[in-house]
Design a protein around this motif. Structure first.
Motif, PDB file in Angstrom:
ATOM      1  N   UNK A  84      -4.223  -6.892   3.853  1.00 44.60           N
ATOM      2  CA  UNK A  84      -5.429  -6.078   3.817  1.00 44.60           C
ATOM      3  C   UNK A  84      -5.072  -4.729   4.430  1.00 44.60           C
ATOM      4  N   UNK A  89      -6.720  -1.099   5.391  1.00 45.04           N
ATOM      5  CA  UNK A  89      -7.864  -0.194   5.525  1.00 45.04           C
ATOM      6  C   UNK A  89      -7.317   1.232   5.454  1.00 45.04           C
ATOM      7  N   UNK A 119      -4.897  -5.502  -0.604  1.00 50.51           N
ATOM      8  CA  UNK A 119      -6.352  -5.371  -0.728  1.00 50.51           C
ATOM      9  C   UNK A 119      -6.756  -4.117   0.031  1.00 50.51           C
ATOM     10  N   UNK A 120      -7.290  -3.160  -0.681  1.00 49.77           N
ATOM     11  CA  UNK A 120      -7.573  -1.867  -0.055  1.00 49.77           C
ATOM     12  C   UNK A 120      -9.051  -1.738   0.259  1.00 49.77           C
ATOM     13  N   UNK A 121      -9.338  -1.390   1.494  1.00 51.12           N
ATOM     14  CA  UNK A 121     -10.721  -1.184   1.912  1.00 51.12           C
ATOM     15  C   UNK A 121     -10.823   0.228   2.488  1.00 51.12           C
ATOM     16  N   UNK A 122     -11.664   1.032   1.871  1.00 48.60           N
ATOM     17  CA  UNK A 122     -11.800   2.410   2.356  1.00 48.60           C
ATOM     18  C   UNK A 122     -12.766   2.450   3.534  1.00 48.60           C
ATOM     19  N   UNK A 123     -12.394   3.254   4.522  1.00 45.62           N
ATOM     20  CA  UNK A 123     -13.227   3.369   5.731  1.00 45.62           C
ATOM     21  C   UNK A 123     -13.395   4.847   6.078  1.00 45.62           C
TER      22      UNK A 123
END
Ligand code: SF4
Lengths: 329, 272
Positions: free
Chosen positions: A4, A6, A28-32
């Motif tokens: 993961x 971020x 798994x890319x999660x933008x913050x």
């Protein structure tokens, strides 16, 4: 296991972000918005995250370099440190980071050049000559280097800062970027504990043999070497183990290439100590730790370590190259 | 029987039905109840039916926390249906991020190759526009996570959502479809939950101090209790219980006992 990652929205399209992302298969890319919204929250379990730490790619905006505590030096008057990364690939039972941060996820500040820009101000202020910059305070500088490629940038920049000294401290054997012409103002510093201790308490760190082999290679390229016995640990049979370790190391690095040797006991500020103690309810390593006058928790073994180290080290190298990180009780 | 330590917060009974039967949960009968509760004491699994909306989800989470046994290994799960612009009906998501207005919340980073990771926009009214692609719209996750973060670590928070409607398909036959989609994906949902249980098994149980052995002989003031608790915790890491009992037996008073314990700890040298 899939990673993961971020990513702060503002840096998602930068070349270095893309370079790092390419190192992972199907992440798994999660933008913050800001790294702190993920990293600083209290409700996190450092130990559970350590099983498969996520990566947080971020940009740093201020406080690129900070002053070290007063007595922390390897010979120069002005001492600063910087951390382009928080947390570490390795898992040392005594690591103070686990008491300092709520999270064991890796934060990587990808704007390396801004750190160097700040360092160049020191040069302009004309204090460069008497300055050491330490890298590897909030992380192991090289443990993640095959992903971050940080050391390549360092080498490029420090070629021009030839009067500012940089210490790169590591337990890693990933030293490939240093298999090249050495730079006089860079000290590659290696932390060691005896193998028996390291196997049990420094998870993920390579065996002594592998580390010494890697060390030999950079020695052959002429790099200045720092040897760090910090922490220096006391356990049943420590004297024999340390004598053996000393012999191996001092026969590997020629005297003229030893820049400095430091040693110190395991010690923590109160808050960090309490956090770590809570994590390991069965651990015997911290059993005899007590609060000393300066509100630091340690074992009362400073004198023992100091005497042992001085006795041995002063016969091996010039006293001016030996630095003790044990503080007055 | 291995305890699973699960806490489910589910909006509607129809969404909970498969979980209730999977874990053989029984209705928990209490006279004055705010929310419907189900439990399996042997497995330490509890489930609350929250009703629709973030306020209900938040209240029900709090209620379940107060009603069910607190355990460091508890996994808190919000399961339910959601809408989307472009995802297919019945698709299941392991939610990693919940955004409500301008605030964002994060769940555990645990992922597997069976259930895709996803992001939620949590809303207060039924969403019909689905203006953003690649996100889920729903009405409980924010209420759940905002509450659960107060007492649970992120690594033990799990949100699983299934698509009930999208831009092309209105939520017709909600009851029938929900039952079908959840049942159809139940095995995968269980696998994801089990992966969380496995991770949580690494959590250290608190060491119980054998302080009670001392209290059988001596009356302890509050400050002695604190000092001795710490000492006993350290002592029992290195010596067996019967030695502690012997020392207690032989000590004339508490001061002598404290000194003996301190000295025993002092002479210990770490073995590697
Ligand atoms: S190598 Fe250093 S930073 Fe990494 S875990 Fe060990 S002590 Fe911590």
């Amino acid at each position: 296991m899939r990673k993961v990652i971020y990513i702060e929205k503002d840096i998602k399209d930068l070349p270095r972000t893309k370079y790092i992302l390419k190192k992972f298969k199907n992440p798994i890319i999660i933008l913050i918005d800001r790294y702190s919204e993920v990293f600083n929250k209290k409700n996190q379990n450092f130990r559970l995250q350590k099983i498969n730490p996520a990566i947080i790619l971020a940009k740093k905006y201020k406080n690129f370099i900070l002053e070290t505590p007063k007595s922390y030096t390897i010979g120069k008057k002005n001492n600063y440190y910087f951390s382009y990364m928080y947390n570490c690939l390795f898992d040392c039972r005594y690591c103070f980071l686990q008491g300092m941060y709520n999270s064991s996820n890796f934060v990587i500040f990808i704007n390396y050049e801004d750190f160097f820009k700040e360092i160049s101000f020191l040069k302009k202020k004309n204090i460069g000559k008497n300055t050491t910059i330490f890298s590897g305070y909030d992380c192991d500088s090289l443990a993640y280097d095959n992903i971050t490629n940080f050391s390549n940038s360092v080498l490029k920049y420090f070629e021009n800062f030839n009067d500012i000294e940089l210490e790169i401290r590591t337990k890693s054997t990933y030293l490939k970027p240093f298999y090249r012409r050495s730079l006089k103002n860079i000290v590659l510093a290696f932390s060691f504990t005896p193998e028996r201790f390291s196997t049990k308490y420094e998870l993920g760190v390579a065996s002594l043999k592998k580390r010494v082999d890697a060390l030999k290679k950079v020695v052959n390229f002429g790099w200045n070497i720092g040897i760090r016995f910090d922490p220096f640990v006391i356990y049943e049979g420590w004297e024999v183990d340390y004598e053996r370790l000393f012999k191996i190391l001092f026969s590997t690095v020629p005297r003229e290439q030893i820049h400095s040797v430091t040693y110190g006991n395991i010690r923590y500020p109160k808050k960090i100590f309490n956090n770590i103690k809570k994590m390991y309810t069965n651990e015997k390593l911290f059993l005899k730790f007590e609060k000393n006058k300066k509100n630091i928790y340690d074992e009362n073994n400073g004198e023992l370590i100091d005497n042992f180290c001085k006795n041995y080290l002063f016969t091996q190298i010039d006293q001016s190259k030996v630095f003790c990180n044990i503080h007055e009780k | 029987m291995n305890k699973k330590n699960l806490r489910f917060v589910v909006a509607l009974h129809i969404e909970a039905k498969s979980i209730i039967s999977l874990y053989n949960l029984k209705k928990y009968k209490i006279r004055k109840k705010n929310f419907e509760l189900y439990q399996n004491l042997g497995l330490n699994i509890w489930l609350v039916i929250s009703g629709v909306g973030n306020i209900n989800a938040s209240e029900a989470t709090k209620y379940l926390y107060q009603r069910s046994p607190i355990n460091k290994k508890n996994i808190w799960i919000n399961l339910g249906m959601a809408g989307s612009n472009n995802y297919n009906l019945g698709e299941t998501f392991n939610i990693k991020k919940v955004t409500y207005k301008t605030k964002s919340y994060y769940t555990s980073t645990l992922v597997n190759n069976i259930i895709s990771p996803g992001e939620i926009i949590s809303v207060d009214k039924v969403e019909k526009e689905f203006s953003k692609q690649n996100v889920l719209y729903e009405m409980e996750a924010y209420g759940f996570i905002k509450e659960v973060e107060k007492f649970c670590d992120r690594e033990q928070i799990c949100i699983i959502k299934l698509i009930s409607d999208n831009k092309k398909n209105a939520p017709t036959n909600f009851i029938k479809n929900t039952k079908f989609y959840i049942n159809y994906n139940l095995e995968n949902i269980e696998k994801l939950i089990d992966a969380h249980v496995k991770i949580a098994s690494n959590i250290n149980e608190n060491n119980n101090s054998n302080l009670y052995l001392i209290q059988r002989k001596f009356n302890l003031t509050f400050s002695y209790r604190i000092i001795l608790n710490d000492l006993v915790l350290n002592y029992q890491k290195i010596y067996p219980k019967n030695l502690l009992e012997k020392i207690i037996d032989e000590s004339k008073d508490i001061k002598e006992l404290i000194n003996t314990l301190k000295n025993k700890i002092k002479i210990y040298t770490l073995r590697v």
